[in-house]
Design a protein around this motif. Structure first.
Motif, mmCIF file in Angstrom:
data_model
loop_
_atom_site.group_PDB
_atom_site.id
_atom_site.type_symbol
_atom_site.label_atom_id
_atom_site.label_comp_id
_atom_site.label_asym_id
_atom_site.label_seq_id
_atom_site.Cartn_x
_atom_site.Cartn_y
_atom_site.Cartn_z
ATOM 1 N N PHE A 1 108.788 5.453 61.036
ATOM 2 C CA PHE A 1 107.689 6.411 61.185
ATOM 3 C C PHE A 1 107.031 6.802 59.856
ATOM 4 O O PHE A 1 105.934 7.358 59.867
ATOM 5 N N LEU A 2 107.639 6.455 58.726
ATOM 6 C CA LEU A 2 107.008 6.765 57.434
ATOM 7 C C LEU A 2 106.329 5.562 56.783
ATOM 8 O O LEU A 2 105.258 5.685 56.198
ATOM 9 N N SER A 3 106.995 4.397 56.909
ATOM 10 C CA SER A 3 106.569 3.264 56.076
ATOM 11 C C SER A 3 105.157 2.783 56.363
ATOM 12 O O SER A 3 104.512 2.201 55.492
ATOM 13 N N HIS A 4 104.662 3.013 57.580
ATOM 14 C CA HIS A 4 103.334 2.487 57.925
ATOM 15 C C HIS A 4 102.210 3.455 57.551
ATOM 16 O O HIS A 4 101.046 3.163 57.787
ATOM 17 N N ILE A 5 102.542 4.620 56.993
ATOM 18 C CA ILE A 5 101.501 5.591 56.619
ATOM 19 C C ILE A 5 100.839 5.145 55.317
ATOM 20 O O ILE A 5 101.509 4.962 54.299
ATOM 21 N N PRO A 6 99.508 4.944 55.333
ATOM 22 C CA PRO A 6 98.818 4.483 54.123
ATOM 23 C C PRO A 6 99.016 5.448 52.942
ATOM 24 O O PRO A 6 99.229 6.649 53.148
ATOM 25 N N ASN A 7 98.954 4.912 51.748
ATOM 26 C CA ASN A 7 99.054 5.669 50.481
ATOM 27 C C ASN A 7 100.455 6.164 50.144
ATOM 28 O O ASN A 7 100.759 6.431 48.983
ATOM 29 N N LEU A 8 101.292 6.344 51.150
ATOM 30 C CA LEU A 8 102.634 6.864 50.900
ATOM 31 C C LEU A 8 103.540 5.771 50.338
ATOM 32 O O LEU A 8 103.605 4.674 50.894
ATOM 33 N N VAL A 9 104.220 6.068 49.238
ATOM 34 C CA VAL A 9 105.190 5.144 48.656
ATOM 35 C C VAL A 9 106.585 5.595 49.095
ATOM 36 O O VAL A 9 106.972 6.741 48.851
#
Lengths: 587, 587
Positions: free
Chosen positions: A398-406
């Protein structure tokens, strides 16, 4: 003994008032004995013994429907609904979960573990009751600590709007897991001090009929109050003042320490130590206190679980550079966007399972605005909490596909601390770091990471034929697999620590094509929507073969980590065997 | 004309009071002209013309920091901060977005499009200001419609707790997008009726100093109020009553219709029709009204966007079988869990982009309890809303990995309506359905779906060598690709409609191994964490080649769908070429 003869709530109704008092004492005694041996939620349950007995004496469960918020205070409810043995007989302690559970009893409506959901659940249950033209009572029991969650407010609004029977019991022990934070708590304090008479009553402002009870551990008063509102035709809030940890001196005195925990000594009130090995949590605490002392623009944020970062003393030391927003994960995520925008350096510490509550705030507020806040993700592992309501194995999908987020997955103490420092100092992106779970690992050879390195995969051993990606906690498993393969076959595997799981290092992936025919990924979370699958997709039609290892998609409950890993083929032996099927020649 | 000479807020401060009044008229005229030609948010902006002029006259942006909730009411703010041309010159209408945007101006702090975030953002901005020992004003402007969101409540609590300068302007026009719902709105009504004197004041109960202004479109009164609270040392709520659509008769009269929309006629107040082809939204409305009439246990739920399902008249017709919970997506998700638990049949209609706000409620309340609620996911497509804050392309990654949840992607009218009916009647799982986007497609041959079919992949054409999975909206693209391949090569592709995207049909996947060497997936959303990657992972080391097509991971802004698809290789030509690279012989 009465308690062992209680098979269902009807048996409670048959008791005389004196017998009810004895039942209260027996229930409290059983509670203290079990939690001291077994661990569990101490304070929340000790505070509601009288309330729970009174509820089952006055109302008729399961026709009348009880919904416990978080449900970590439902132990006595379980005792009175056919499950007393699980609190009286040590050999049956594990028969019941620590939360309400429909699989255990029709008296438990929902499996619940996150806070602030009970009022919206009750609103749905009551609306369905009305549509079915039924007339039972719907009763939600929510602690003051859970009232800070936005969903609780949305629930109050909609219960008021529905306008029919819903009884909201606000169990106010003036304590969340730690101390409370937020304007609402000023109002609760005023209401306690004025015995419910204060003007500007939060609950009345939302359209509720309101009753205050000071003596929330007085059985007679509770029975009288519940009888008075039973079968009400409109929404009611019962603001009931209870004493957290009631009846066990150590718990009354130290309410934060005794909110929940493992086994403890009844004599000394000390938790029975399970060894004192250094943990990544301790490392984080030490690092942050030092960092904040040096840099007044670093601010640590937490949502209602401050002990994850700091003890009460450490919080005092951190002063204005620590913010506990109360149990309100959405606020934490959106607030750090505001903090980062205005030029300070926020670090939000949160459990993987509770971070779920701020998915949109992380995406829409932090990531869309590409603001440099740091999120420390705790308990993100098959070795984290193992209740089905508290799993920490979904954060990569649920986190990895969020754009800009490393999203970073460190593998050792040295790597973790460098990533943490880099994240706080960089100004380009929101960064989440998967805090390693388990004993602290240290690198054989200390090498300093350079910023560009942090966003690239580390080839810690270059071999051929098969390359094994070990993500975060599972890097060490990958290493074992690599070593075992060398031992049992002629393969010399390549071993890779990807470091960053929100993007692929295409340079490394292309490089591997030259001398490898199989790429293996190991991740400490569910497989579906995870990191490994992005690699399988990348190699798509290249001819490179890929094996992804991780957990199956399910709400696993009270599992043993080693068993669950074995079921999912996450053992050195199984992985080696499966890898070797791709290399018959060298087998 | 004054407006065209306003290059920044300093120019506003130089105007006399009479000139300010003329500026208000010019701004309102420009607004009406632009939205009638160009479309946009009508009512929200018309209502705050005076307020926005007064804010820039009294406060000093960007030193004083304005945060607009949702920011769809920021048009006049843009006019006064160097962007007047985008409202005066038709050729420059598209120079600015419909929301605040830091890329446009330092006077815009955040990119915002979802509601109820402004208070938590302001709280972070103010906390950072305090840590930096600065003294500027932080002003959040939030509409009454956004106050229903739980995050707004969490923000109020934490602003109160911080205790320093934050000015919360509650712009109360007694209207959300449609009518308001929830207990808080009773309190706002009482406060309006008593000119702010009602007891049990919601804002005071949370610890705010409170001021009420009845004449919210009176420039002098606004200036006086803002001057009075400027540089306050503690949190203030300014409850300001404004008229939605102020100054444009049609908008004042029909506030729901004129909340937002496309170009309309200034003479008749009618939106300029863009053709009246049948839509899947209409199909859903007709189906549900009929279904609810036949079955009183079916209840439709929505969170503040009721027109998505029903007009005001249709809502009246639905009666108690329709619930609008206000802008509170978490409440909607958790409420349907309660509804389903208590034996009725809930159907929640929500936009993909706003569904993000209830990720944990869908997981923890609905899916963990495995309750049979139905979620209709609207606008989930590259052809949905195209503002970076309103994208509907992330739902497959954030929903598909949730255990127990069945996510369906129908491809035609017939398939959609059968899936919808099946979902409402089945009692085994929560089900989400990706409502198709675009013109209604119908099947050549009507075939009735049987329940087991719905959870299995449909092989609509069996060929060899290459199999193409077309998910939902992209099934039709897959079909075009298959036809084109037959036309330009000797390939006869297999064409598959997977129907269900939350699980794999392993029977079909194994079957394909016999006579296929390439599997292609096309999905209408981002690739990362999506459906295609689960197929790539499944085939892992089998030797089967896989190509996944979808959108790259980014917050695409105001894009043209056809261009974005082309950039991502989502054209018949490109896909055919890439497929053929795997079949050099037949090329």
């Amino acid at each position: 003994m009465f308690l062992e003869k209680i098979n269902n709530p009807e048996d409670v109704k048959k008791l005389t008032r004196d017998e009810l008092y004895l039942l209260v004492d027996e229930a409290r005694e059983a509670l203290i004995k079990k939690v001291s041996h077994h661990g569990g939620h101490n304070g929340p349950n000790l505070g509601v013994v009288e309330m729970t007995v009174a509820l089952h004496y006055v109302f008729q469960s399961p026709v009348d429907q009880f919904i416990f918020d978080v449900s970590h205070q439902s132990y006595v409810h379980k005792m009175l609904t056919g499950r007393a043995k699980a609190f009286l007989d040590e050999t049956h302690y594990d028969d019941v979960s620590g939360y309400t559970n429909p699989k255990e009893s029709p008296h438990d409506l929902f499996t619940v573990g996150h806070t602030s959901t009970s009022l919206s659940l009750a609103n749905g249950v009551a609306k369905a009751r009305d549509l079915k033209k039924e007339t039972n009572n719907v009763i939600a029991i929510i602690g003051d600590g859970s009232i800070s969650g936005g969903l609780a407010y949305e629930g109050l609004n909609n219960i008021s709007e529905l306008g029919t029977n819903t009884i909201v019991i606000v169990n106010d022990n003036d304590q969340s897991i730690a101390e409370n934070h937020g304007g609402i708590y000023e109002n609760l304090r005023l209401l306690r001090e004025t015995k419910g008479k204060a003007k500007d009553n939060f609950f009345k402002s939302l359209g509720f009929h309101y009753e205050y009870l000071e003596e929330g551990n007085n059985l007679d008063a509770l029975i009288e109050l519940f009888q008075a509102v039973k079968d009400t035709k409109s929404p009611v809030v019962l603001h009931i003042h209870t004493i957290k940890g009631k009846g066990f001196a150590f718990a009354e005195e130290n309410r934060e320490k005794f909110h929940a925990g493992g086994p403890f000594s009844l004599e000394t009130g000390e938790y029975i130590s399970t060894g004192n090995q250094l943990s990544y949590n301790q490392l984080t605490t030490e690092y942050l206190l030092e960092k904040m002392a040096k840099d007044s623009s670093v601010v640590a944020v937490n949502a209602g679980t401050p002990m994850l970062l700091f003890s009460a003393e450490q919080r005092a030391k951190a002063g204005k550079q620590f913010v506990d927003v109360g149990i309100a994960e959405e606020q934490a995520a959106t607030m750090i966007a505001g903090l980062a925008k205005n030029g300070v350096k926020p670090v939000w510490a949160v459990y993987s399972t509770f971070m779920q509550r701020s998915y949109d705030q992380i995406s829409h507020d932090l990531a869309l605005n590409n603001l440099p806040g740091t999120i420390l993700v705790y308990g993100a592992s098959v070795n984290g909490m193992n209740d089905e309501s508290h799993l920490g194995i979904f954060d990569i999908p649920f986190l990895s596909h969020i754009p800009n987020l490393v999203y970073l997955a460190p593998t050792t103490k040295e790597e973790y601390l460098e990533m943490l420092d880099w994240s706080i100092e960089q100004m380009n992106h929101p960064v989440a770091i998967r805090v390693p779970v388990g004993g602290v690992k240290s690198e054989e050879v200390i090498k300093e990471l350079k910023h560009p390195d942090i966003l690239s995969n580390q080839i810690s051993q270059m071999g051929a034929d098969v390359a094994i990606f070990g993500i975060g906690n599972f890097y060490h498993l990958a290493k074992e697999v690599a070593n075992k393969l060398e031992e049992i076959s002629q393969l010399k595997p390549t071993l890779i620590n990807p470091r960053v799981i929100s993007q692929l290092d295409k340079g490394v992936l292309e490089e591997l094509k030259k001398a490898h025919r199989l790429v293996v990924t190991l991740e400490d979370g569910i497989l579906e929507g995870g990191y490994g699958q992005t690699i399988a997709s990348y190699y798509g039609d290249s001819g490179m073969r890929v094996q992804n290892y991780g957990l199956d998609k399910a709400f696993h409950d009270r599992y043993t980590a080693s068993e669950l890993m074995e079921e999912n083929g996450l053992t050195v032996e199984t992985i080696c065997q499966k890898i070797l099927t791709n290399f018959p020649a060298v087998d």
